[in-house]
Write a protein that holds these residues in place. Structure first.
Motif, PDB file in Angstrom:
ATOM      1  N   GLU A 337      -3.000  12.246  -5.187  1.00  0.00           N
ATOM      2  CA  GLU A 337      -1.814  12.079  -4.289  1.00  0.00           C
ATOM      3  C   GLU A 337      -2.009  12.685  -2.848  1.00  0.00           C
ATOM      4  O   GLU A 337      -1.821  12.049  -1.898  1.00  0.00           O
ATOM      5  CB  GLU A 337      -0.748  12.852  -4.623  1.00  0.00           C
ATOM      6  CG  GLU A 337       0.147  12.068  -6.175  1.00  0.00           C
ATOM      7  CD  GLU A 337       1.200  12.997  -6.695  1.00  0.00           C
ATOM      8  OE1 GLU A 337       1.143  14.092  -6.280  1.00  0.00           O
ATOM      9  OE2 GLU A 337       1.594  12.274  -7.632  1.00  0.00           O
ATOM     10  N   GLU A 338      -3.005  13.556  -2.619  1.00  0.00           N
ATOM     11  CA  GLU A 338      -3.595  14.090  -1.585  1.00  0.00           C
ATOM     12  C   GLU A 338      -4.217  13.155  -0.828  1.00  0.00           C
ATOM     13  O   GLU A 338      -4.187  13.005   0.515  1.00  0.00           O
ATOM     14  CB  GLU A 338      -4.210  15.492  -1.699  1.00  0.00           C
ATOM     15  CG  GLU A 338      -4.738  16.041  -0.491  1.00  0.00           C
ATOM     16  CD  GLU A 338      -5.602  17.404  -1.096  1.00  0.00           C
ATOM     17  OE1 GLU A 338      -6.474  17.767  -0.313  1.00  0.00           O
ATOM     18  OE2 GLU A 338      -5.362  18.162  -2.030  1.00  0.00           O
ATOM     19  N   TYR A 339      -4.925  12.404  -1.488  1.00  0.00           N
ATOM     20  CA  TYR A 339      -5.868  11.469  -0.849  1.00  0.00           C
ATOM     21  C   TYR A 339      -5.160   9.948  -0.809  1.00  0.00           C
ATOM     22  O   TYR A 339      -5.767   9.169  -0.118  1.00  0.00           O
ATOM     23  CB  TYR A 339      -7.162  11.284  -1.653  1.00  0.00           C
ATOM     24  CG  TYR A 339      -8.222  12.390  -1.398  1.00  0.00           C
ATOM     25  CD1 TYR A 339      -8.979  12.072  -0.266  1.00  0.00           C
ATOM     26  CD2 TYR A 339      -8.308  13.465  -2.080  1.00  0.00           C
ATOM     27  CE1 TYR A 339     -10.224  13.221   0.000  1.00  0.00           C
ATOM     28  CE2 TYR A 339      -9.506  14.260  -1.658  1.00  0.00           C
ATOM     29  CZ  TYR A 339     -10.248  14.172  -0.800  1.00  0.00           C
ATOM     30  OH  TYR A 339     -11.051  15.101  -0.480  1.00  0.00           O
ATOM     31  N   GLY A 340      -4.033   9.909  -1.263  1.00  0.00           N
ATOM     32  CA  GLY A 340      -3.314   8.554  -1.165  1.00  0.00           C
ATOM     33  C   GLY A 340      -3.869   7.337  -2.514  1.00  0.00           C
ATOM     34  O   GLY A 340      -3.646   6.491  -1.827  1.00  0.00           O
ATOM     35  N   ASP A 342      -4.260   6.353  -6.398  1.00  0.00           N
ATOM     36  CA  ASP A 342      -3.330   6.037  -7.544  1.00  0.00           C
ATOM     37  C   ASP A 342      -4.007   5.600  -8.739  1.00  0.00           C
ATOM     38  O   ASP A 342      -5.312   5.643  -8.728  1.00  0.00           O
ATOM     39  CB  ASP A 342      -1.949   4.977  -7.452  1.00  0.00           C
ATOM     40  CG  ASP A 342      -2.758   3.587  -6.821  1.00  0.00           C
ATOM     41  OD1 ASP A 342      -4.012   3.285  -7.402  1.00  0.00           O
ATOM     42  OD2 ASP A 342      -2.043   2.789  -6.158  1.00  0.00           O
TER      43      ASP A 342
END
Length: 542
Positions: A337-340, A342
């Protein structure tokens, strides 16, 4: 002469447009059941999810609200009940804001409750309302006590609300079963009245307090002895009293208070989130579980290792990702989530999970694990099913292993032996949690807990470290041999050992222990006592 024609001039006074009236809300009078929250109806649960405001009449009912709805106390600061009129005004006031109000009513809203008067107040104010029937304590509490109100030979029962009412007991001299409400304080007077009216002094009586909860207690007596027996047992309101021959069936039909762990206070050294399934399992055996976290999960001190591994995962550096805990799944997910990123980042990768719980955590991500041990759910079990590296079949020979900083080297060594290269990455740290509140620490050391369930060696070490050793009377249950050895190393005697490393199996094993213990009391003709009520001379290892 012509008559002048009157002319009408336009008014220069500005007109005011009336503001639209705010729509009134809606009130749902919902039966909250007799005590056990699981006795809510399906419709009641739905309305609680939709409510803007929930008005409760008992402090414990607030726990039924799991949304961000506003909880309003429908009782005085000292816990006493409000009048019918005061409750009606409270309900109407919140409904006039346009809110959907759920008014939780103990038992059934239209049976010995204030809902009829409150609903009448809503009707007078033009507010729409609905009634959601609930389980009444009149029938539920006797059922939980194992006392049927009707049988094939006795088809009638009568409900009498005692309280401070003046009652002509001659009207209840027949053979009908009587269900007495609010009778604890006057039970001696009631018994005398019924005997005076013609009922036999030997007529069976059952008095049950806080029915349907794991604190339920029942006294079985007769009309001539119930006052003395209830006083000796410390009976207090709320309680339901049943008078009649049907009470004799309790010896055969008592099902709730005879559960193997009935009333046991069980300490679970885990968070509420981690122990939800275990708590439900223990509750099914009659126990009350209390969670005390002993481990706090924190990010790694140096996040660069995880950053590098996640980049490598996206770039196709790995053939496998091996998750050895739910916390590892959570740590990787947070990094994604930190890196965007999924779940699509796992495309082309094989996913391994150390057990079913970890596989379930992966499944919430929309991913199904490719490998879950068929036997022992542990690092050793995972290695038994892990395929050796084959340079013809496996284009990449590297495994990403996100795990705790204190994890053992068993899995790493085994994978290397199978020909794989392993990126052993610290995804999270486990540190000792803060000590529990003083009353909990005192309960642990003084034996007020009946059992402690240890689910890992670290829970043993950390619980002893933050709260001290459990009392010698407390039953110690361990999830596996390694945990049991750690408990023994800390001077604890292990009473229960799960056959499989599963919290559900551990709860089942404790229940079997409790059932055998109960049977021993009965066969010896002794009253069944909880471990916290019986103090053996020594339970710790020398």
């Amino acid at each position: 002469m012509s008559t002048p024609t009157a002319t009408r001039e336009k008014s220069t006074t500005p007109t005011t447009t009336p503001k639209p009236r705010k729509a009134l809300g809606h009130v749902s009078f919902v039966g909250a059941g007799p005590g056990d929250a699981r006795l809510l109806t399906v419709r009641a649960a739905e309305l609680l999810e939709q409510a803007d405001v929930v008005i409760v009449e008992q402090p414990e009912q607030a726990a039924l609200v799991t949304t961000d709805a506003e909880v309003v106390h429908g009782f005085a600061e000292d816990g006493s009940a409000l009048t019918h009129a005061a409750l009606g005004r409270l309900v109407v006031r919140h409904a006039k804001t346009g809110a959907h109000v759920v008014r939780l009513v103990s038992g059934d809203p239209f049976t010995y409750a204030t809902a009829p008067e409150e609903a009448a107040a809503c009707s007078k104010a033009g507010i729409g309302f609905e009634i959601i029937p609930g389980v009444s304590s009149v029938s539920a509490v006797p059922a939980y006590a194992g006392v049927p109100l009707t049988t094939k030979s006795n088809r009638e029962y009568r409900v009498v609300s005692v309280g401070e009412a003046s009652i002509a007991w001659a009207d209840y001299a027949g053979a009908d079963t009587l269900v007495l409400l609010s009778a604890v304080a006057r039970i001696g007077e009631v018994a005398e009245g019924l005997v005076g009216a013609g009922r036999a002094p030997s007529t069976p009586v059952a008095m049950t307090r806080v029915g349907t909860t794991t604190e339920q207690a029942t006294v079985v007596s007769t009309l001539e002895s119930i006052a003395e027996d209830a006083r000796a047992a410390g009976m207090a309101s709320p309680a339901i009293t049943v008078v009649g021959p049907v009470v004799e069936m309790r010896e055969t039909l008592s099902w709730f208070e005879t559960k193997p762990l009935y009333g046991w206070r069980v300490l679970v050294p885990r968070t509420k989130e981690q122990s939800a399934g275990l708590a439900a399992r223990l509750r099914s055996y009659g126990a009350i579980s209390e969670e005390v976290p002993t481990i706090s999960v924190e990010p790694p001190r140096n996040p660069q290792q995880m950053d590098k591994a996640v980049r490598g995962l996206v770039e196709g550096r790995y053939e496998w990702v091996a998750f050895t805990s739910v916390n590892a799944v959570k740590a990787v997910r947070e990094k994604f989530e930190e890196y965007g990123l999924d779940a699509r980042a796992f495309s082309g990768l094989k996913i391994a999970a150390v057990g079913e719980k970890t596989a379930e955590a992966i499944a919430t991500w929309g991913i199904r694990a490719d490998l879950v041990p068929g036997g022992e759910q542990s690092a050793r079990g995972l290695l038994e099913d892990w395929p050796p590296y084959d340079e013809l079949l496996d284009p990449i020979n590297r495994v990403f292993l996100p795990r705790a900083d204190i994890a053992t080297e068993t899995l790493v060594a085994g994978l290397i032996e199978l020909g794989w290269e392993v990126d052993d990455v610290t995804a999270y740290r486990t540190v000792r949690a803060a000590p529990p509140p003083a009353p909990v620490r005192e309960a642990i050391k003084s034996g007020k807990f009946d059992a402690v369930l240890f689910t890992s060696s670290s829970t043993v070490r950390n619980l002893v470290g933050i709260a001290g050793k459990p009392h010698t009377s407390t039953v110690i249950a361990c999830i596996g041999p390694a945990t049991a050895q750690t408990a023994e190393d800390h001077g604890l005697r292990v009473d229960v050992l799960a056959e499989e490393p599963s919290v559900e199996v551990l709860a089942d094993a404790l229940a079997e222990f409790g059932a055998a213990r109960r049977l021993g009391f009965l066969e010896a003709g002794e009253p069944v006592l909880k471990p916290s009520q019986k103090r053996p001379s020594s339970r710790r290892k020398a």
